[in-house]
Design an enzyme around this catalytic site. Sequence first.
Site, PDB file in Angstrom:
ATOM      1  N   GLU A   1      -7.800  10.317 -14.296  1.00 25.24           N
ATOM      2  CA  GLU A   1      -7.941  10.589 -12.862  1.00 25.24           C
ATOM      3  C   GLU A   1      -7.030  11.753 -12.435  1.00 25.24           C
ATOM      4  O   GLU A   1      -7.416  12.589 -11.635  1.00 25.24           O
ATOM      5  CB  GLU A   1      -7.645   9.320 -12.057  1.00 25.24           C
ATOM      6  CG  GLU A   1      -7.879   9.525 -10.588  1.00 25.24           C
ATOM      7  CD  GLU A   1      -8.669   8.421  -9.901  1.00 25.24           C
ATOM      8  OE1 GLU A   1      -9.181   7.511 -10.576  1.00 25.24           O
ATOM      9  OE2 GLU A   1      -8.769   8.492  -8.674  1.00 25.24           O
TER      10      GLU A   1
ATOM     11  N   ASP B   1      -4.600   0.706  -9.388  1.00 28.71           N
ATOM     12  CA  ASP B   1      -6.025   0.371  -9.429  1.00 28.71           C
ATOM     13  C   ASP B   1      -6.483   0.110 -10.858  1.00 28.71           C
ATOM     14  O   ASP B   1      -7.183  -0.860 -11.146  1.00 28.71           O
ATOM     15  CB  ASP B   1      -6.860   1.509  -8.830  1.00 28.71           C
ATOM     16  CG  ASP B   1      -6.396   1.871  -7.441  1.00 28.71           C
ATOM     17  OD1 ASP B   1      -5.591   1.115  -6.874  1.00 28.71           O
ATOM     18  OD2 ASP B   1      -6.833   2.917  -6.930  1.00 28.71           O
TER      19      ASP B   1
ATOM     20  N   GLU C   1       0.832  -1.204   0.000  1.00 28.97           N
ATOM     21  CA  GLU C   1       0.000   0.000   0.000  1.00 28.97           C
ATOM     22  C   GLU C   1       0.862   1.246   0.000  1.00 28.97           C
ATOM     23  O   GLU C   1       1.871   1.321   0.709  1.00 28.97           O
ATOM     24  CB  GLU C   1      -0.892  -0.027   1.242  1.00 28.97           C
ATOM     25  CG  GLU C   1      -2.256   0.548   1.002  1.00 28.97           C
ATOM     26  CD  GLU C   1      -3.041  -0.291   0.011  1.00 28.97           C
ATOM     27  OE1 GLU C   1      -3.150   0.161  -1.154  1.00 28.97           O
ATOM     28  OE2 GLU C   1      -3.519  -1.371   0.375  1.00 28.97           O
TER      29      GLU C   1
HETATM   30  C1  GLA Z   1      -5.205   4.553  -4.283  1.00 27.92           C
HETATM   31  C2  GLA Z   1      -4.410   4.803  -5.557  1.00 27.92           C
HETATM   32  C3  GLA Z   1      -3.444   3.659  -5.783  1.00 27.92           C
HETATM   33  C4  GLA Z   1      -2.567   3.466  -4.558  1.00 27.92           C
HETATM   34  C5  GLA Z   1      -3.433   3.336  -3.309  1.00 27.92           C
HETATM   35  C6  GLA Z   1      -2.637   3.301  -2.051  1.00 27.92           C
HETATM   36  O1  GLA Z   1      -5.997   3.419  -4.390  1.00 27.92           O
HETATM   37  O2  GLA Z   1      -5.269   4.956  -6.647  1.00 27.92           O
HETATM   38  O3  GLA Z   1      -2.652   3.889  -6.926  1.00 27.92           O
HETATM   39  O4  GLA Z   1      -1.660   4.523  -4.436  1.00 27.92           O
HETATM   40  O5  GLA Z   1      -4.324   4.414  -3.207  1.00 27.92           O
HETATM   41  O6  GLA Z   1      -1.847   2.173  -2.025  1.00 27.92           O
END
Ligand code: GLA
Length: 387
Positions: A160, A172, A34
């Site tokens: 985004e 994501d 994360e």
């Molecule tokens: C969001 C972002 C990801 C990542 C997470 C944290 O989901 O979109 O790219 O940085 O936060 O791990």
Amino acid sequence: MHEHLVREFIKTYGESDEKIRIFRSPGRVNLIGEYIVYNGGHVLPAALSMYTTVLARKMEGRTVRLMATDLKYVVQAELDRLKYYKAYKWGNYQLGVAAELMNAGYDIPGCEMLFEDKVPLGGGLSSSAAIEVASALAFSRLGGHEIDMTALALISQKAEHNYVGVNCGIMDQFASAMGRANHAILLDCRDLSYRHIPIDTSEYRLVIANTNKKRSLGDSAYNQRRSECETALAELKPAFPGARFLCDISLAGLMDNIGLIKDANRRKRAVHAASENERVLEGAKALESGNTRRFGELMVGSHESLRDDYEVSCKELDILVEAALAQDGTAGSRMTGAGFGGCTVSLVKCGAVDSFIENTGSIYSRETGLEASFYVSETSDGGTEVS
Ligand code: GLA
């Protein structure tokens, strides 16, 4: 399976000779790794069987019409004036994707679209990425472009950044585009090389618990953490001239040179990044060798680091994780996604899932006054056209 959506589409937009095509892309849960996407670390997300589904039909002209099953009005925009719609509350994700596709040189036709979002919104399961990748698939395929899924993920991420205003990493959108059922994706965020890693669900299930606390502060803190890491990397440069990313520096190397970072918060951010990357690499090995217990311990280490060093957890997430770890049959538990609310993910023995949900849920509501929602989701393939 999608008949009710087709009926709603026709009720909204009427009949036409053009075919209605159906696309979908999933949400994701990040198992470990994360807040290191933009630090050039490794992440381990899995796509979930919760989707944004979009029905899409070409029409004459340069107008795009968008509607969602839980929205009672149609959003309309002109393809040649997309930057004027950035402030739209609903629709800017989709229109941002259309704009970024056009910026990349792909022509898009006028079209009508109906969205059904089954990924819980604002829950840290990448509802935004599911919308973006589903939109990118729909717009590009209606335009006759066969763009590969990695490129669609990158275009979605740009939307985004430029339309929604969150400087997110690629995890994501990549997971939504590239997921595979019964697998997680070990993604190296430096160069987007990846490997699917099987998840053995015969003994343990992934149980997701939603705090139902909407992310507050999330977007501004996200961007702030990102810039703290950039500053920390610049401070470390004298000792590591070749490092392009914070995660290029090992935890041991960082600790030997931690004094170069002038601010205590930035030191903690860097320790999280370096240690989390090592946990992911070890975690991937543990999963591959069927060592769920070790994987679970690494999940707990990840949560503690996010709570104490990166400071992106919150009371509700911590209570859920603690309650989860108190249950028999829990191998590991942690916050997942960007934090400040949203979800936790736990690995729970198959036979213990029902009692896990009951007990964790009641501890959570007793201690917070909120009700958690639980999802025992399957993993899924990434974005695709649904025949
Ligand atoms: C969001 C972002 C990801 C990542 C997470 C944290 O989901 O979109 O790219 O940085 O936060 O791990």
